[in-house]
Design an enzyme around this catalytic site. Structure first.
Site, PDB file in Angstrom:
ATOM      1  N   TYR A   1       0.901  -1.243   0.001  1.00 27.67           N
ATOM      2  CA  TYR A   1       0.166   0.108  -0.129  1.00 27.67           C
ATOM      3  C   TYR A   1       0.914   1.342   0.013  1.00 27.67           C
ATOM      4  O   TYR A   1       0.690   2.167  -0.842  1.00 27.67           O
ATOM      5  CB  TYR A   1      -0.831   0.024   1.072  1.00 27.67           C
TER       6      TYR A   1
ATOM      7  N   LYS B   1       1.106   4.360  -2.971  1.00 25.64           N
ATOM      8  CA  LYS B   1       0.757   5.657  -2.735  1.00 25.64           C
ATOM      9  C   LYS B   1       2.156   6.338  -3.039  1.00 25.64           C
ATOM     10  O   LYS B   1       2.030   7.452  -3.587  1.00 25.64           O
ATOM     11  CB  LYS B   1       0.260   5.715  -1.405  1.00 25.64           C
TER      12      LYS B   1
HETATM   13  C1  BGC Z   1      -5.275   3.920   5.171  1.00 29.58           C
HETATM   14  C2  BGC Z   1      -5.905   3.807   6.233  1.00 29.58           C
HETATM   15  C3  BGC Z   1      -5.168   4.373   7.541  1.00 29.58           C
HETATM   16  C4  BGC Z   1      -4.851   5.872   7.092  1.00 29.58           C
HETATM   17  C5  BGC Z   1      -3.938   6.450   8.134  1.00 29.58           C
HETATM   18  C6  BGC Z   1      -4.918   5.121   4.709  1.00 29.58           C
HETATM   19  O1  BGC Z   1      -4.487   5.676   3.652  1.00 29.58           O
HETATM   20  O2  BGC Z   1      -5.886   3.587   4.076  1.00 29.58           O
HETATM   21  O3  BGC Z   1      -6.239   2.300   6.611  1.00 29.58           O
HETATM   22  O4  BGC Z   1      -5.900   4.329   8.684  1.00 29.58           O
HETATM   23  O5  BGC Z   1      -4.152   5.914   5.992  1.00 29.58           O
HETATM   24  O6  BGC Z   1      -2.750   5.590   8.828  1.00 29.58           O
END
Ligand code: BGC
Length: 279
Positions: free
Chosen positions: A177, A181
Site C-alpha cells: 500500500y 501511494k
Molecule cells: C489507510 C488507512 C489508514 C490511514 C492512516 C490510509 O491511507 O487506507 O487504513 O487508517 O491511511 O494511517
C-alpha cells in the site's frame, strides 16, 4: 454529514462545478461515495464507478440525481485496460465528455513483509497505481481532444489522484500500500509537469485516517480509537466528507492555479505528532 463533528456538505456552492462531467472511481463506498455526492451537489454530472456492489452504486446515483444533476453507475475494474477504455467511451457517449477525473479506487491487502505473497503485492499495485494510470490516460485523451471550453472551466481538465498520508509516511505491515501511494505521488507530479502546458491540472488529495470500510479496525473499538487519535493532532478521526469537500475545491476554478500539489487532509497526521512532546 456522517457525524456531528464531521465536515458539512451543505456549504458547497451548487454552481461551483455547473455543467462539468465528473468520473469518480470506487464511488460506491467510503471516500469515493462522499466525493461523488459532493461533486453532484456542486452541480456536476457524475459517473459512479464501482467494481462490486451495484446496489450501493445505485443508491449513490439516486442521491446525486436528487440534487438535479445527472448520474449513472458504471461497473469496471480500474486495473483492466479494456474495461477502463470502455468506461470512458460510455461516459463520453452519455455525457458528451469528461472534465474531472477523481482516481479514487484503492484497496489494502495487509501483511507482514515476509508473509506477503506476490499476489497481495501485485493486486494492490494494480488497483492503486496502475488503475490511476489507466484512468488518467484515458481521461487525458478526451481532455486533449476537447480542449478548454471557457464557459465550463478555465482548464481543459482536472485529474485528482486519491493518495494517502502514506505517500510520505512509511507503514510497517503495509509495504504494498505504501509503495503504491509513493508511486501515486510521483506519477501525479510527473503528469502535472507533462500536462500543465495543455491546461490540464493534475493534483492529489492525501487523506489521513478517515472513517471508512478500509480501516474499520483502526477506529471501531474505544482502544483502537484512542491509539489512532494519538497520531492526529486535530483530535478527531476524519469523515469521508472532509475529503469530498477538498476534492470539490481542487476540481473547481477556485483552484485554477494549483498544479501538481498534494493537499493533505489529515488533521495534522503528517506533522510528526510524536515530536509534540519528545525530540
Ligand atoms: C489507510 C488507512 C489508514 C490511514 C492512516 C490510509 O491511507 O487506507 O487504513 O487508517 O491511511 O494511517
Amino acid at each position: 454529514m456522517s457525524s456531528t463533528e464531521g465536515a458539512p456538505q451543505d456549504v458547497i456552492p451548487a454552481q461551483l462545478l455547473k455543467g462539468q462531467k465528473a468520473l469518480v472511481t470506487g464511488a460506491n463506498s467510503g471516500i469515493g461515495r462522499a466525493t461523488a455526492i459532493a461533486l453532484g451537489r456542486a452541480g456536476a454530472d457524475v459517473v459512479v464507478n464501482y467494481v462490486a456492489g451495484r446496489e450501493e452504486a445505485d443508491k449513490v446515483v439516486e442521491e446525486i440525481t436528487s440534487h438535479g444533476v445527472r448520474a449513472m453507475a458504471h461497473e469496471a475494474d480500474v486495473s483492466d485496460e479494456g474495461q477502463v477504455v470502455a468506461m470512458m467511451d460510455h461516459m463520453v457517449q452519455e455525457f458528451g465528455t469528461i472534465d474531472v477525473l477523481v482516481a479514487n479506487a484503492g484497496m489494502q491487502r495487509d501483511s507482514a513483509f515476509t508473509d506477503m505473497s506476490l499476489a497481495q503485492w501485485q493486486k494492490v499495485l494494480d488497483v492503486n497505481l496502475t488503475g490511476q494510470f489507466l484512468c488518467a490516460r484515458e481521461a487525458t485523451k478526451e481532455f486533449l481532444r476537447r480542449g478548454v471550453v471557457p464557459e465550463v472551466s478555465r482548464s481543459a481538465g482536472k485529474i485528482i489522484c486519491m493518495s494517502s498520508v502514506h505517500q510520505i509516511i512509511p507503514w510497517a505491515g503495509h509495504v504494498n500500500y505504501a509503495a503504491s501511494k509513493g508511486g501515486v505521488q510521483m506519477m501525479m507530479e510527473t503528469l502535472a509537469q507533462e500536462l500543465a502546458p495543455k491546461r490540464i491540472r493534475v493534483n492529489a488529495v492525501a487523506p489521513g485516517a478517515i472513517k471508512t470500510p478500509i480501516n474499520t479496525s483502526a477506529w471501531e473499538t474505544a482502544e483502537a480509537r484512542k491509539d489512532l487519535l494519538r497520531l492526529i493532532p486535530y483530535d478527531r478521526i476524519g469523515d469521508p466528507e472532509d475529503i469530498a469537500n477538498a476534492v470539490v475545491a481542487l476540481a473547481s476554478d477556485l483552484m485554477d492555479y494549483v498544479v501538481g500539489t498534494t493537499l493533505y487532509v489529515d488533521g495534522g497526521m503528517t506533522l510528526f505528532p510524536g515530536f509534540a512532546t519528545g525530540g
